[in-house]
Write a protein that holds these residues in place. Structure first.
Motif, PDB file in Angstrom:
ATOM      1  N   ILE A   1       0.883  -1.118  -0.092  1.00 23.18           N
ATOM      2  CA  ILE A   1      -0.125  -0.086   0.041  1.00 23.18           C
ATOM      3  C   ILE A   1       0.975   1.137  -0.119  1.00 23.18           C
ATOM      4  CG2 ILE A   1      -1.706   1.155   1.214  1.00 23.18           C
ATOM      5  CD1 ILE A   1      -2.737  -1.523   2.538  1.00 23.18           C
ATOM      6  N   ALA A   2       1.250   1.542  -1.292  1.00 23.37           N
ATOM      7  CA  ALA A   2       2.245   2.736  -1.360  1.00 23.37           C
ATOM      8  C   ALA A   2       2.121   3.385  -2.633  1.00 23.37           C
ATOM      9  CB  ALA A   2       3.766   2.042  -1.420  1.00 23.37           C
ATOM     10  N   ASP A   3       2.475   4.734  -2.606  1.00 23.92           N
ATOM     11  CA  ASP A   3       2.441   5.333  -3.818  1.00 23.92           C
ATOM     12  C   ASP A   3       3.432   4.867  -4.937  1.00 23.92           C
ATOM     13  OD1 ASP A   3       1.592   7.516  -5.498  1.00 23.92           O
ATOM     14  OD2 ASP A   3       3.462   8.842  -4.943  1.00 23.92           O
ATOM     15  N   GLY A   4       2.985   4.658  -6.133  1.00 20.44           N
ATOM     16  CA  GLY A   4       3.946   3.968  -7.220  1.00 20.44           C
ATOM     17  C   GLY A   4       3.484   2.498  -7.273  1.00 20.44           C
ATOM     18  N   ILE A   5       2.690   2.002  -6.594  1.00 20.27           N
ATOM     19  CA  ILE A   5       2.310   0.502  -6.643  1.00 20.27           C
ATOM     20  C   ILE A   5       1.129   0.319  -7.337  1.00 20.27           C
ATOM     21  CG2 ILE A   5       1.772  -1.764  -5.512  1.00 20.27           C
ATOM     22  CD1 ILE A   5       4.691  -1.011  -5.003  1.00 20.27           C
ATOM     23  N   ASP A   6       1.034  -0.631  -8.228  1.00 22.25           N
ATOM     24  CA  ASP A   6      -0.365  -0.838  -9.064  1.00 22.25           C
ATOM     25  C   ASP A   6      -1.498  -0.735  -8.252  1.00 22.25           C
ATOM     26  OD1 ASP A   6      -1.612  -1.682 -11.810  1.00 22.25           O
ATOM     27  OD2 ASP A   6      -1.990  -3.252 -10.263  1.00 22.25           O
ATOM     28  N   GLU A   7      -2.497  -0.245  -8.504  1.00 16.44           N
ATOM     29  CA  GLU A   7      -3.663  -0.143  -7.644  1.00 16.44           C
ATOM     30  C   GLU A   7      -4.556  -1.404  -7.310  1.00 16.44           C
ATOM     31  OE1 GLU A   7      -6.463   3.199  -8.800  1.00 16.44           O
ATOM     32  OE2 GLU A   7      -4.951   4.500  -8.836  1.00 16.44           O
ATOM     33  N   SER A   8      -4.397  -2.341  -8.388  1.00 14.48           N
ATOM     34  CA  SER A   8      -5.137  -3.494  -8.291  1.00 14.48           C
ATOM     35  C   SER A   8      -4.317  -4.350  -7.147  1.00 14.48           C
ATOM     36  CB  SER A   8      -5.281  -4.343  -9.673  1.00 14.48           C
ATOM     37  OG  SER A   8      -4.159  -4.396 -10.034  1.00 14.48           O
ATOM     38  N   LEU A   9      -3.070  -4.318  -7.287  1.00 13.18           N
ATOM     39  CA  LEU A   9      -2.249  -4.734  -6.383  1.00 13.18           C
ATOM     40  C   LEU A   9      -2.635  -4.479  -4.866  1.00 13.18           C
ATOM     41  CD1 LEU A   9      -0.210  -6.949  -5.366  1.00 13.18           C
ATOM     42  CD2 LEU A   9       1.497  -5.324  -6.234  1.00 13.18           C
ATOM     43  N   GLN A  10      -2.451  -2.954  -4.727  1.00 14.76           N
ATOM     44  CA  GLN A  10      -2.657  -2.289  -3.619  1.00 14.76           C
ATOM     45  C   GLN A  10      -4.325  -2.684  -2.913  1.00 14.76           C
ATOM     46  OE1 GLN A  10      -2.217   1.865  -2.993  1.00 14.76           O
ATOM     47  NE2 GLN A  10      -1.062   1.983  -4.987  1.00 14.76           N
TER      48      GLN A  10
END
Length: 150
Positions: free
Chosen positions: A55-64
């Motif tokens: 859960i971090a800026d720059g990580i793919d939204e679906s993975l988040q």
């Protein structure tokens, strides 16, 4: 990466006998007890810290979103999931958690923008609002604090 995070969540859901969404409304101590061995194993093996790191800026939204769903599954426990909460607390204090908190802030701002756009939604009796998937982040944050950390 997304499929392994989803697989971890599915392991918890299979032990609970219901999805994380059903658990929120219909589950209880029985589901907590059934899922405990899987939750403890995942927590011990680093899945809890992985959720926070994904859960971090720059990580793919679906993975988040999968990380948030797994986190919710790990955190469900009547009275608070103290062991999972302790790992999360320690991880956020000892690691560089700036990207996690930045993403939480961005997601909350996105939810605020959605709310501002839709204004007041009038529903008929028994009708549920269609909320953005990201609303689950708020439940995740609540569960992180429930019980011991509230």
């Amino acid at each position: 990466s997304r499929w392994i995070v989803r697989a971890f969540r599915t392991m918890i859901e299979n032990r609970m006998g219901m999805s994380i969404y059903e658990r929120d409304d219909e589950g209880g101590a029985k589901q907590d007890l059934a899922a405990a061995p899987v939750v403890n194993a995942l927590n011990t093996c680093g899945a809890t810290a992985l959720c926070l790191d994904l859960i971090a800026d720059g990580i793919d939204e679906s993975l988040q979103m999968e990380a948030i769903k797994l986190g919710v599954g790990l955190l469900f426990k009547e009275g608070g999931a103290l062991e999972v909460q302790n790992i999360m607390n320690t991880h956020l204090r000892k690691s560089n958690s700036e990207l996690f908190f930045k993403q939480v802030r961005l997601t909350i701002q996105k939810l605020q923008a959605w709310h501002n756009w839709h204004q007041i939604i009038e529903l008929k009796d028994g009708e549920e609002p269609e909320l953005p998937d990201e609303i689950l982040l708020l439940r995740f944050l609540q569960l992180m604090c429930e019980g011991h950390y509230l």
